[in-house]
Each structure stands twice: as C-alpha cells, then as structure tokens.
Design a protein around this motif. Sequence first.
Motif, PDB file in Angstrom:
ATOM      1  N   HIS A   1       0.832  -1.211   0.000  1.00 56.18           N
ATOM      2  CA  HIS A   1       0.000   0.000   0.000  1.00 56.18           C
ATOM      3  C   HIS A   1       0.861   1.254   0.000  1.00 56.18           C
ATOM      4  CE1 HIS A   1      -2.164   3.293   2.043  1.00 56.18           C
ATOM      5  NE2 HIS A   1      -3.122   2.937   1.219  1.00 56.18           N
ATOM      6  N   ARG A   2       1.820   1.308   0.912  1.00 58.99           N
ATOM      7  CA  ARG A   2       2.699   2.489   0.989  1.00 58.99           C
ATOM      8  C   ARG A   2       3.448   2.702  -0.319  1.00 58.99           C
ATOM      9  NH1 ARG A   2       4.092   0.257   5.865  1.00 58.99           N
ATOM     10  NH2 ARG A   2       6.149  -0.295   5.055  1.00 58.99           N
ATOM     11  N   GLY A   3       3.926   1.621  -0.923  1.00 56.84           N
ATOM     12  CA  GLY A   3       4.672   1.740  -2.172  1.00 56.84           C
ATOM     13  C   GLY A   3       3.822   2.241  -3.326  1.00 56.84           C
ATOM     14  N   LEU A   4       2.592   1.760  -3.428  1.00 60.72           N
ATOM     15  CA  LEU A   4       1.741   2.135  -4.553  1.00 60.72           C
ATOM     16  C   LEU A   4       1.022   3.464  -4.351  1.00 60.72           C
ATOM     17  CD1 LEU A   4       0.177  -1.330  -5.466  1.00 60.72           C
ATOM     18  CD2 LEU A   4       2.099  -0.147  -6.570  1.00 60.72           C
ATOM     19  N   ALA A   5       0.819   3.870  -3.117  1.00 60.70           N
ATOM     20  CA  ALA A   5       0.081   5.107  -2.831  1.00 60.70           C
ATOM     21  C   ALA A   5       0.779   6.339  -3.395  1.00 60.70           C
ATOM     22  CB  ALA A   5      -0.129   5.261  -1.323  1.00 60.70           C
ATOM     23  N   ARG A   6       2.056   6.246  -3.656  1.00 59.73           N
ATOM     24  CA  ARG A   6       2.821   7.393  -4.188  1.00 59.73           C
ATOM     25  C   ARG A   6       2.539   7.658  -5.669  1.00 59.73           C
ATOM     26  NH1 ARG A   6       7.011   4.463  -1.762  1.00 59.73           N
ATOM     27  NH2 ARG A   6       7.927   4.125  -3.803  1.00 59.73           N
ATOM     28  N   TYR A   7       1.896   6.721  -6.352  1.00 61.88           N
ATOM     29  CA  TYR A   7       1.676   6.849  -7.790  1.00 61.88           C
ATOM     30  C   TYR A   7       0.266   7.351  -8.075  1.00 61.88           C
ATOM     31  CZ  TYR A   7       5.856   3.965  -8.174  1.00 61.88           C
ATOM     32  OH  TYR A   7       7.139   3.477  -8.066  1.00 61.88           O
ATOM     33  N   PRO A   8       0.126   8.553  -8.622  1.00 68.44           N
ATOM     34  CA  PRO A   8      -1.214   9.053  -8.939  1.00 68.44           C
ATOM     35  C   PRO A   8      -1.906   8.221 -10.021  1.00 68.44           C
ATOM     36  CG  PRO A   8       0.455  10.538  -9.806  1.00 68.44           C
ATOM     37  CD  PRO A   8       1.176   9.512  -8.976  1.00 68.44           C
ATOM     38  N   GLU A   9      -1.133   7.474 -10.791  1.00 65.01           N
ATOM     39  CA  GLU A   9      -1.698   6.646 -11.854  1.00 65.01           C
ATOM     40  C   GLU A   9      -2.400   5.394 -11.318  1.00 65.01           C
ATOM     41  OE1 GLU A   9       2.069   8.689 -13.407  1.00 65.01           O
ATOM     42  OE2 GLU A   9       1.533   7.529 -11.625  1.00 65.01           O
ATOM     43  N   VAL A  10      -2.135   5.027 -10.066  1.00 63.23           N
ATOM     44  CA  VAL A  10      -2.768   3.840  -9.476  1.00 63.23           C
ATOM     45  C   VAL A  10      -4.161   4.235  -8.997  1.00 63.23           C
ATOM     46  CG1 VAL A  10      -2.670   2.109  -7.636  1.00 63.23           C
ATOM     47  CG2 VAL A  10      -0.563   2.800  -8.822  1.00 63.23           C
ATOM     48  N   ALA A  11      -5.182   3.689  -9.692  1.00 65.54           N
ATOM     49  CA  ALA A  11      -6.572   3.992  -9.341  1.00 65.54           C
ATOM     50  C   ALA A  11      -7.060   3.109  -8.213  1.00 65.54           C
ATOM     51  CB  ALA A  11      -7.470   3.822 -10.567  1.00 65.54           C
ATOM     52  N   SER A  12      -6.596   1.862  -8.171  1.00 63.63           N
ATOM     53  CA  SER A  12      -6.959   0.946  -7.102  1.00 63.63           C
ATOM     54  C   SER A  12      -5.896  -0.132  -7.016  1.00 63.63           C
ATOM     55  CB  SER A  12      -8.336   0.320  -7.344  1.00 63.63           C
ATOM     56  OG  SER A  12      -8.300  -0.526  -8.483  1.00 63.63           O
ATOM     57  N   ALA A  13      -5.811  -0.748  -5.860  1.00 64.92           N
ATOM     58  CA  ALA A  13      -4.862  -1.845  -5.660  1.00 64.92           C
ATOM     59  C   ALA A  13      -5.424  -2.772  -4.598  1.00 64.92           C
ATOM     60  CB  ALA A  13      -3.497  -1.316  -5.239  1.00 64.92           C
ATOM     61  N   SER A  14      -5.211  -4.067  -4.796  1.00 65.85           N
ATOM     62  CA  SER A  14      -5.737  -5.064  -3.866  1.00 65.85           C
ATOM     63  C   SER A  14      -4.776  -6.234  -3.769  1.00 65.85           C
ATOM     64  CB  SER A  14      -7.084  -5.612  -4.366  1.00 65.85           C
ATOM     65  OG  SER A  14      -8.024  -4.588  -4.533  1.00 65.85           O
ATOM     66  N   THR A  15      -4.724  -6.859  -2.587  1.00 62.46           N
ATOM     67  CA  THR A  15      -4.063  -8.148  -2.491  1.00 62.46           C
ATOM     68  C   THR A  15      -5.037  -9.160  -3.089  1.00 62.46           C
ATOM     69  OG1 THR A  15      -4.896  -8.446  -0.250  1.00 62.46           O
ATOM     70  CG2 THR A  15      -2.653  -7.579  -0.471  1.00 62.46           C
ATOM     71  N   VAL A  16      -4.487 -10.231  -3.673  1.00 63.51           N
ATOM     72  CA  VAL A  16      -5.322 -11.188  -4.389  1.00 63.51           C
ATOM     73  C   VAL A  16      -4.886 -12.621  -4.109  1.00 63.51           C
ATOM     74  CG1 VAL A  16      -5.900  -9.597  -6.267  1.00 63.51           C
ATOM     75  CG2 VAL A  16      -3.858 -11.018  -6.459  1.00 63.51           C
ATOM     76  N   THR A  17      -5.768 -13.561  -4.426  1.00 66.17           N
ATOM     77  CA  THR A  17      -5.406 -14.971  -4.379  1.00 66.17           C
ATOM     78  C   THR A  17      -4.739 -15.335  -5.704  1.00 66.17           C
ATOM     79  OG1 THR A  17      -7.515 -15.689  -5.292  1.00 66.17           O
ATOM     80  CG2 THR A  17      -7.354 -15.521  -2.883  1.00 66.17           C
ATOM     81  N   GLY A  18      -4.151 -16.513  -5.749  1.00 68.73           N
ATOM     82  CA  GLY A  18      -3.489 -16.952  -6.978  1.00 68.73           C
ATOM     83  C   GLY A  18      -1.998 -16.723  -6.884  1.00 68.73           C
ATOM     84  N   ASP A  19      -1.347 -16.708  -8.013  1.00 73.37           N
ATOM     85  CA  ASP A  19       0.113 -16.583  -8.041  1.00 73.37           C
ATOM     86  C   ASP A  19       0.603 -15.195  -7.650  1.00 73.37           C
ATOM     87  OD1 ASP A  19       0.374 -19.233  -8.811  1.00 73.37           O
ATOM     88  OD2 ASP A  19       0.341 -18.741 -10.948  1.00 73.37           O
ATOM     89  N   ALA A  20      -0.088 -14.160  -8.124  1.00 73.32           N
ATOM     90  CA  ALA A  20       0.330 -12.792  -7.804  1.00 73.32           C
ATOM     91  C   ALA A  20      -0.016 -12.473  -6.356  1.00 73.32           C
ATOM     92  CB  ALA A  20      -0.353 -11.798  -8.729  1.00 73.32           C
TER      93      ALA A  20
END
Length: 151
Positions: free
Chosen positions: A83-102
């Motif tokens: 969250h801290r890493g991605l919050a700095r990017y205005p281009e990131v509209a949303s981000a989530s942790t997910v199941t699966g490989d990623a």
Amino acid sequence: MRLNDLDERIVHALAADARRSYADIGSEVGLSAPAVKRRVDRLRAEGAITGFTVRVDPVALGWETEGFIELYCRRHTSPDAIHRGLARYPEVASASTVTGDADAIAQIFASDMRHFEQVLERIAGEPFVERTKSVLVLSPLLRRYSSGAPG
C-alpha cells in the motif's frame, strides 16, 4: 454493521446520484426528507457511508490508457508495505491483495502507452517487487460502483 432494507435503498439512491435531494430520495423510499437526512447522518456516523464523490471519465482528464499490473512481491512483504509503495503513484486507481500466483494487482490509468510503460517500470523497480505482469484494457465492458449489494 449490516444495513436494513430501507437504509440499503437509501444508499443505492445516493450511489446512483449523490446530488439527489433528501425529499426526492424520501419519495422513492417512502420517508420524509428529514427522516432520510437522519438516516444518512446516522449511516455516516456509523461508517457505513464513508463519503460522497464524483465519478469522472478518466479520458476527460487525459488518462486514455488503462491496464492492470500483477505484482509478485519478495517474501514477507506485508500488504501495508505494498500500500505504501503504490500510494505514491497518482496513476494507481486501485490496488488489492489477491489470491493466486500474484500477491497484488493494481489498476493503472495513464495518458498513453509510453506513460503506462514508465509507470510499469517504476513500480517494477520498487524494492518489494520481485516481478510484474501487466495487461492492457481494450474496452471496458461493465463498471459498477460502490452502491451496496446488487438490488
């Protein structure tokens, strides 16, 4: 907190158009304008309604390219660090942790393909990122916004 049927109908009405008057919503749900206002105030105080906003077409703001970046993170990377890493990017509209490989996925809006590539490179260079995988959106088919459970 679980919304009752009446509160859920009010939330749906506000999600469709947050500028509607309490009187207009009240006529739809069978309450007076003051009763709707009291319920909305209570829902805000209890945290069920977290705010009011406007939805803008990203293209109108010059963001013509949309894509998703899957993040594969180094071991022991916490969701908070992502969250801290991605919050700095205005281009990131949303981000989530997910199941699966990623470990996480981020929705990106960029002005063009080169801009998307630059954002991808910068995110891939974050210290917690081991590798990335990206896909570009050709045509959005369906978008739903936070309005509670489907009605």
